[in-house]
Each structure stands twice: as C-alpha cells, then as structure tokens.
Design an enzyme around this catalytic site. Structure first.
Site, PDB file in Angstrom:
ATOM      1  N   ASN B  40      62.503  23.465  22.045  1.00  0.00           N
ATOM      2  CA  ASN B  40      61.875  22.658  23.171  1.00  0.00           C
ATOM      3  C   ASN B  40      60.546  22.270  22.787  1.00  0.00           C
ATOM      4  O   ASN B  40      59.752  22.951  22.093  1.00  0.00           O
ATOM      5  CB  ASN B  40      61.566  23.729  24.154  1.00  0.00           C
ATOM      6  CG  ASN B  40      61.420  23.180  25.763  1.00  0.00           C
ATOM      7  OD1 ASN B  40      60.243  22.638  25.770  1.00  0.00           O
ATOM      8  ND2 ASN B  40      62.275  23.260  26.584  1.00  0.00           N
ATOM      9  N   HIS B  51      64.529  19.451  25.461  1.00  0.00           N
ATOM     10  CA  HIS B  51      64.943  20.952  25.521  1.00  0.00           C
ATOM     11  C   HIS B  51      65.676  21.304  23.980  1.00  0.00           C
ATOM     12  O   HIS B  51      65.760  20.416  23.305  1.00  0.00           O
ATOM     13  CB  HIS B  51      66.105  21.202  26.659  1.00  0.00           C
ATOM     14  CG  HIS B  51      65.748  21.065  28.074  1.00  0.00           C
ATOM     15  ND1 HIS B  51      66.373  21.501  29.140  1.00  0.00           N
ATOM     16  CD2 HIS B  51      64.299  20.988  28.460  1.00  0.00           C
ATOM     17  CE1 HIS B  51      65.690  21.582  30.192  1.00  0.00           C
ATOM     18  NE2 HIS B  51      64.469  21.199  29.837  1.00  0.00           N
ATOM     19  N   GLU B  53      68.198  22.572  23.099  1.00  0.00           N
ATOM     20  CA  GLU B  53      69.535  21.958  22.538  1.00  0.00           C
ATOM     21  C   GLU B  53      69.323  20.439  22.129  1.00  0.00           C
ATOM     22  O   GLU B  53      70.134  19.838  21.247  1.00  0.00           O
ATOM     23  CB  GLU B  53      70.684  21.937  23.732  1.00  0.00           C
ATOM     24  CG  GLU B  53      70.856  23.561  24.208  1.00  0.00           C
ATOM     25  CD  GLU B  53      69.823  24.110  25.265  1.00  0.00           C
ATOM     26  OE1 GLU B  53      68.638  23.376  25.346  1.00  0.00           O
ATOM     27  OE2 GLU B  53      70.291  24.816  26.107  1.00  0.00           O
ATOM     28  N   SER B  78      70.938  29.874  28.436  1.00  0.00           N
ATOM     29  CA  SER B  78      72.107  29.129  29.143  1.00  0.00           C
ATOM     30  C   SER B  78      71.674  27.731  29.409  1.00  0.00           C
ATOM     31  O   SER B  78      70.616  27.463  29.910  1.00  0.00           O
ATOM     32  CB  SER B  78      72.227  29.897  30.574  1.00  0.00           C
ATOM     33  OG  SER B  78      73.289  29.481  31.101  1.00  0.00           O
ATOM     34  N   CYS B  80      71.118  23.968  30.790  1.00  0.00           N
ATOM     35  CA  CYS B  80      70.807  23.532  31.983  1.00  0.00           C
ATOM     36  C   CYS B  80      71.745  22.314  32.326  1.00  0.00           C
ATOM     37  O   CYS B  80      72.554  22.078  31.222  1.00  0.00           O
ATOM     38  CB  CYS B  80      69.298  22.862  32.096  1.00  0.00           C
ATOM     39  SG  CYS B  80      69.089  21.151  31.243  1.00  0.00           S
ATOM     40  N   CYS B  83      71.531  19.376  29.218  1.00  0.00           N
ATOM     41  CA  CYS B  83      72.031  20.054  28.078  1.00  0.00           C
ATOM     42  C   CYS B  83      73.352  20.213  28.043  1.00  0.00           C
ATOM     43  O   CYS B  83      74.257  19.857  27.226  1.00  0.00           O
ATOM     44  CB  CYS B  83      71.182  21.288  27.570  1.00  0.00           C
ATOM     45  SG  CYS B  83      69.479  20.997  27.237  1.00  0.00           S
ATOM     46  N   ASP B 143      59.937  22.689  33.254  1.00  0.00           N
ATOM     47  CA  ASP B 143      61.011  22.264  32.446  1.00  0.00           C
ATOM     48  C   ASP B 143      62.335  22.439  33.152  1.00  0.00           C
ATOM     49  O   ASP B 143      63.158  21.680  32.579  1.00  0.00           O
ATOM     50  CB  ASP B 143      61.051  23.308  31.188  1.00  0.00           C
ATOM     51  CG  ASP B 143      61.639  23.047  30.055  1.00  0.00           C
ATOM     52  OD1 ASP B 143      61.200  21.893  29.447  1.00  0.00           O
ATOM     53  OD2 ASP B 143      62.295  23.991  29.774  1.00  0.00           O
TER      54      ASP B 143
END
Lengths: 146, 146
Positions: B40, B51, B53, B78, B80, B83, B143
């Site tokens: 991130n 982020h 990912e 996990s 969002c 992503c 975020d």
C-alpha cells in the site's frame, strides 16, 4: 453542466490518443468543480492499472469519504470491473458514461449497488473508440484483459 | 509454496509499515515465480489507488491475458472492491488471502464470478492490521472509503 464535464473527459481522451495511447478520458467533479482528470496511461506509463478513471482518481489525490460521496465520475467509456470496483470502494454515487456500445463494463454491478448510471451514447466517444479498436485490437485487448 | 508467497506478501506489508504506511502487502505469482510485488502506497506516494494488490500488479508491468490467467494473487488482507474488480478485469483465477477478520472485502463477488479464494487467517497478518487500525483509525478509514 453534465456536458461540460463530459467535454473535459473527451479532451482527456483526445490527449491520450495524441500521445499514442488508448483514447479514454475521465473527470471527477465535486460540487460542480473538477478535482481530478486523467486518461488511460497503459502505453505512456507502461501501466496496468491507470485506466482513464483510475488516472483521474489518482490525480484527484487523497480524499476523504465525504468528498467522494458528493462526487460524480465522468468517463468516455463504460467502466470496466477495476474502475467500477473503485467507484464502489469510494462510494461515488453517480457515474456519467460517454458510451457503452464499443465496450460494456460493469454497469449492472454498479446499479445493483445503488450507483446512479447515465449513458450518453455520445457519437464522438463512440467514434474514437471504434476507430481505435479497429486500428489497435491487440493493445485494446490487453487493456481489458482479453 | 503458497506459504512462501504469503511470506513475501507479509514482508511487503512490513516494509510499508516501516515506511510509515499502511501494512498491506501483495505478490503476484505466475507459474511459481513472483512477477510483481508491492505494498500500500497511500502515505508514501499520496496515492488513492495503490493498495497493496494494485501496487503489485503495477510493478508486474503490462502483461497479456494468458499470463494473468495462470497467476495467483497473494494479499495479506481481504481485497476491497477496487482490488477485487481488478482481479476480475484480468481474470486472475486464484486469490490467497492472509486474513479477513479485520476487514472483509469482496470475497463473495469474487467467488460468484468463479475465482478460487483461500483465506489463511494468518496470525501475523491479523496482528499487524489490528494494531494498525487501532493506532491510525482515520488513515485506515480513508483507505477503505469510510
């Protein structure tokens, strides 16, 4: 008002095309002012994530949730799963789309989550994408993961 | 094998934390090799879209669909809506998640579209996020668009 913002998104798409890139542009408007604008940067920045909408959001900088929740996203093309997911993440309540005939994104997902979606079927947006897809099908496929 | 990749994602998260950022890391593995890794970058780059990912995907560079379709995305948290949407755009078939107890992303959407989702509930991932959310709730809310 809506058309002025779409015009700015179209200008962004044209700028991208002039740079040798994929002609998709986007603008984020907050309370009637543009706070971020951008265009697809796959070619220009070698980016896998800077679609027009993502570039506009990145250029808007870090914003708090209350700003996004009063913003409208304008994009020359129906937003793909990435850009639609980003709209959902930030709770952007309204999306105005230039056209969805050359590519249909995740409009149904957006609508199912309560996002207001308006599609203009703007001839200039459609013409720009149709030409581009015909001229550079491999680049276009790369951009949409096909 | 899976644990080695998650360890690399955790290293990325720790690196982000050491930089003063949000401790979420990610790795993209293609045929058993890491092709992109990241964390991130909200604080470090003032980014609204990087982020963990997304940073890993961006660092993997431009790839064709056939690469994504044989890749696995590892993430400490996990994913969002943004992503997850990106995972769907590129047709990444499998996602391994460190934990989903401090934040539940769009796992149901991923599963409904045929993505294989594995959640490790890794104690280190969970501990890192719980501490971070307790210490910096405003940054965390920003975020995730809350």
């Amino acid at each position: 008002m809506s058309n002025l913002f779409m015009q700015a998104a179209i200008e962004e798409a044209r700028r991208g095309l002039a740079e040798g890139g994929i002609p998709i542009g986007s603008v984020i408007a907050y309370r009637g002012e543009i706070i971020g604008r951008g265009h697809n940067q796959r070619v220009q920045k070698g980016s896998a994530i800077l679609h027009g909408e993502m570039d506009a959001l990145e250029n808007a900088g870090r914003q708090t949730a209350d700003v996004y929740r009063e913003s409208v996203l304008y994009t020359t093309l129906s937003p793909c799963a990435m850009c639609s997911g980003t709209i959902l993440l930030y709770g952007i309540p309204r999306v105005v789309i230039g056209e969805n005939q050359s590519f249909m994104g995740e409009e149904e997902l957006l609508i199912s989550r309560g996002v207001e979606v308006e599609v203009l079927q703007d001839p200039e947006c459609l013409d720009m994408m149709r030409r581009f897809i015909a001229e550079q099908p491999h680049l276009w496929n790369e951009d949409i993961g096909v």
